[in-house]
Design an enzyme around this catalytic site. Structure first.
Site, PDB file in Angstrom:
ATOM      1  N   ALA A  17       6.928  11.033   4.837  1.00  0.00           N
ATOM      2  CA  ALA A  17       6.079  11.481   5.761  1.00  0.00           C
ATOM      3  C   ALA A  17       4.693  12.198   4.810  1.00  0.00           C
ATOM      4  O   ALA A  17       4.668  13.346   4.696  1.00  0.00           O
ATOM      5  CB  ALA A  17       6.519  12.719   6.713  1.00  0.00           C
ATOM      6  N   THR A  25       6.337   0.896   8.150  1.00  0.00           N
ATOM      7  CA  THR A  25       7.654   1.360   8.238  1.00  0.00           C
ATOM      8  C   THR A  25       8.074   1.658   9.667  1.00  0.00           C
ATOM      9  O   THR A  25       7.132   1.723  10.500  1.00  0.00           O
ATOM     10  CB  THR A  25       7.613   2.933   7.538  1.00  0.00           C
ATOM     11  OG1 THR A  25       6.328   3.701   8.135  1.00  0.00           O
ATOM     12  CG2 THR A  25       7.419   2.781   6.135  1.00  0.00           C
ATOM     13  N   SER A  73       0.749  -1.132   0.083  1.00  0.00           N
ATOM     14  CA  SER A  73       0.082   0.094   0.043  1.00  0.00           C
ATOM     15  C   SER A  73       0.736   1.341   0.290  1.00  0.00           C
ATOM     16  O   SER A  73       1.856   1.277   0.691  1.00  0.00           O
ATOM     17  CB  SER A  73      -0.930   0.069   1.379  1.00  0.00           C
ATOM     18  OG  SER A  73      -1.740   1.118   1.284  1.00  0.00           O
ATOM     19  N   GLY A 101      -3.681   3.778   1.270  1.00  0.00           N
ATOM     20  CA  GLY A 101      -4.692   3.689   2.245  1.00  0.00           C
ATOM     21  C   GLY A 101      -5.865   4.674   2.209  1.00  0.00           C
ATOM     22  O   GLY A 101      -5.415   6.116   1.741  1.00  0.00           O
ATOM     23  N   CYS A 121      -1.736   4.215  12.776  1.00  0.00           N
ATOM     24  CA  CYS A 121      -2.265   5.557  12.824  1.00  0.00           C
ATOM     25  C   CYS A 121      -2.447   6.070  14.240  1.00  0.00           C
ATOM     26  O   CYS A 121      -2.845   5.297  15.176  1.00  0.00           O
ATOM     27  CB  CYS A 121      -3.607   5.749  12.073  1.00  0.00           C
ATOM     28  SG  CYS A 121      -3.346   5.643  10.515  1.00  0.00           S
ATOM     29  N   GLY A 171       8.870  -5.728   3.678  1.00  0.00           N
ATOM     30  CA  GLY A 171       9.962  -5.010   4.513  1.00  0.00           C
ATOM     31  C   GLY A 171      11.285  -4.729   3.683  1.00  0.00           C
ATOM     32  O   GLY A 171      11.848  -5.894   3.645  1.00  0.00           O
ATOM     33  N   ASN A 207      -4.399  -0.315   8.408  1.00  0.00           N
ATOM     34  CA  ASN A 207      -3.312   0.244   8.716  1.00  0.00           C
ATOM     35  C   ASN A 207      -3.396   0.569  10.156  1.00  0.00           C
ATOM     36  O   ASN A 207      -4.197   1.922  10.456  1.00  0.00           O
ATOM     37  CB  ASN A 207      -2.995   1.443   7.737  1.00  0.00           C
ATOM     38  CG  ASN A 207      -1.574   1.955   8.276  1.00  0.00           C
ATOM     39  OD1 ASN A 207      -1.243   1.559   9.168  1.00  0.00           O
ATOM     40  ND2 ASN A 207      -1.487   3.042   7.420  1.00  0.00           N
ATOM     41  N   GLY A 243       7.090  -2.862  -1.552  1.00  0.00           N
ATOM     42  CA  GLY A 243       7.002  -1.536  -1.568  1.00  0.00           C
ATOM     43  C   GLY A 243       8.008  -0.699  -2.415  1.00  0.00           C
ATOM     44  O   GLY A 243       7.877  -0.251  -3.467  1.00  0.00           O
ATOM     45  N   LEU A 299      -0.592  10.258   4.578  1.00  0.00           N
ATOM     46  CA  LEU A 299      -1.739   9.363   4.311  1.00  0.00           C
ATOM     47  C   LEU A 299      -2.717  10.154   3.306  1.00  0.00           C
ATOM     48  O   LEU A 299      -3.901   9.886   3.501  1.00  0.00           O
ATOM     49  CB  LEU A 299      -2.447   8.882   5.415  1.00  0.00           C
ATOM     50  CG  LEU A 299      -1.592   7.625   6.148  1.00  0.00           C
ATOM     51  CD1 LEU A 299      -2.102   7.540   7.508  1.00  0.00           C
ATOM     52  CD2 LEU A 299      -1.500   6.419   5.392  1.00  0.00           C
TER      53      LEU A 299
END
Ligand SMILES: Cc1cc2nc3c(=O)[nH]c(=O)nc-3n(C[C@H](O)[C@H](O)[C@H](O)COP(=O)(O)O)c2cc1C
Length: 305
Positions: free
Chosen positions: A72, A195, A23, A48, A132, A245, A129, A267, A75
């Site tokens: 960063a 992450t 994602s 997401g 958050c 990962g 996810n 990813g 989302l």
């Protein structure tokens, strides 16, 4: 030479092969259609989705690191309604297996997004996810305590009949405990890792390099950490574990399958090489054929510690 059986089972879903796009790194999948037929992947996990459209963080949103990247993004997404109205109908024609990745600021928001997506035929599963911040708990991430994770998963479980995958955060002490909390609260699978929290600063300007100050580290640098966590999660639960990962080659993917992952997600590698996922599918097939192994199901979990 025998053609190996690449199919991989994640709970009730039988995937063509064990390779999925992660994602946030593959758009809605359709963006990669010019490169190859995305229906050749095991599945595509979409960016997401939240209840309302989200603009994300101020720039700078991405910083390169020696063996990966910090992001960063915050989302950013179009919100669940636009996704259902504009994107989902186009996914139906793509012939791929799609999984929605969702997040919220409260349990109710997660629940509502999951409920609205329940009726979307193009979606084979929902991935939560849980990295958050929970605005009601002072911003602590849902997935950073077993209690928070359990409560959230139970609520979302009740809101959708779709298979539910819980995507675990690596920013915890005991990943096995988190995987068990997901299993006990009704998840059909866990996927990990998201992450790792990190930051970068500029010594000259004395300022952070990311607009948000901190961000998430991904890419090859995190692979050994992710592999260790996937191995621990595989030992902790009976539900399927999806490994994520730093995977950028078939060999990397095979390491995750070996320690017990049912499938993998790729990813950051998609940014360096848009063909990464499909090259990994082909590399796994070639490896199994060369080694005379009948298929993914025979190979996975055959680690000899
Ligand atoms: C730019 C970017 C955006 C991401 N967006 C999401 C997201 O929306 N939801 C999510 O669960 N994970 C998101 N992730 C995390 C990835 O899906 C993946 O878990 C992580 O990057 C580790 O895998 P990798 O090393 O192969 O990139 C994002 C990662 C990156 C680099």
């Amino acid at each position: 030479m025998v053609t190996p059986d690449l199919t991989a089972r994640v709970g009730s879903l039988l995937l063509k092969n064990p390779v999925m796009s992660a994602s946030g790194t593959f758009g809605y999948g359709l963006e990669f259609a010019p490169f190859y037929d995305i229906s050749r992947l095991g599945a595509v996990i979409v960016k997401g989705l939240s209840l309302l459209p989200t603009r994300g963080n101020a720039p700078q949103r991405i910083v390169e690191t020696p063996a990966g990247m910090l992001n960063a993004i915050g989302l950013q997404n179009i919100g669940v309604e636009r996704f259902i109205g504009e994107v989902a109908p186009r996914l139906e024609d793509a012939g791929a297996v799609f999984v929605a990745n969702i997040y919220g600021r409260t349990e109710e928001e997660y629940e509502e997004v999951a409920r609205r997506l329940s009726a979307v035929p193009a979606l084979a599963a929902v991935e939560l996810n849980v990295s958050c911040p929970n605005v009601r708990e002072g911003g602590i991430a849902f997935g950073s305590t077993a209690k928070g994770l359990y409560g959230l998963t139970r609520r979302v479980r009740a809101a959708t009949a779709k298979p539910l995958w819980v995507k675990l955060s690596p920013n915890v002490t005991d990943i096995g405990e988190m995987a068990r909390a997901a299993e006990d609260s009704g998840a059909d699978a866990v996927s990990l890792v998201n992450t790792l929290l990190g930051m970068a600063v500029d010594p000259r300007t004395r300022r952070p390099r990311l607009g948000n100050v901190t961000g998430g580290l991904s890419g090859p640098a995190i692979k050994p950490v992710a592999l260790r966590m996937v191995w621990e999660a595989c030992k902790a639960v009976k539900i399927p574990v999806i490994g994520i990962g730093g995977i950028r080659s078939a060999e990397d993917a095979l390491e995750f399958l070996l320690v017990g992952a049912a499938a993998v997600q790729v990813g950051t590698a998609n940014f360096r090489n848009p063909n990464a996922c499909i090259e990994i599918v082909e590399g796994i097939r070639d490896f199994l054929a060369r080694e005379g192994i009948r298929g993914v199901k025979e190979y996975r979990g055959s680690f000899l510690p």
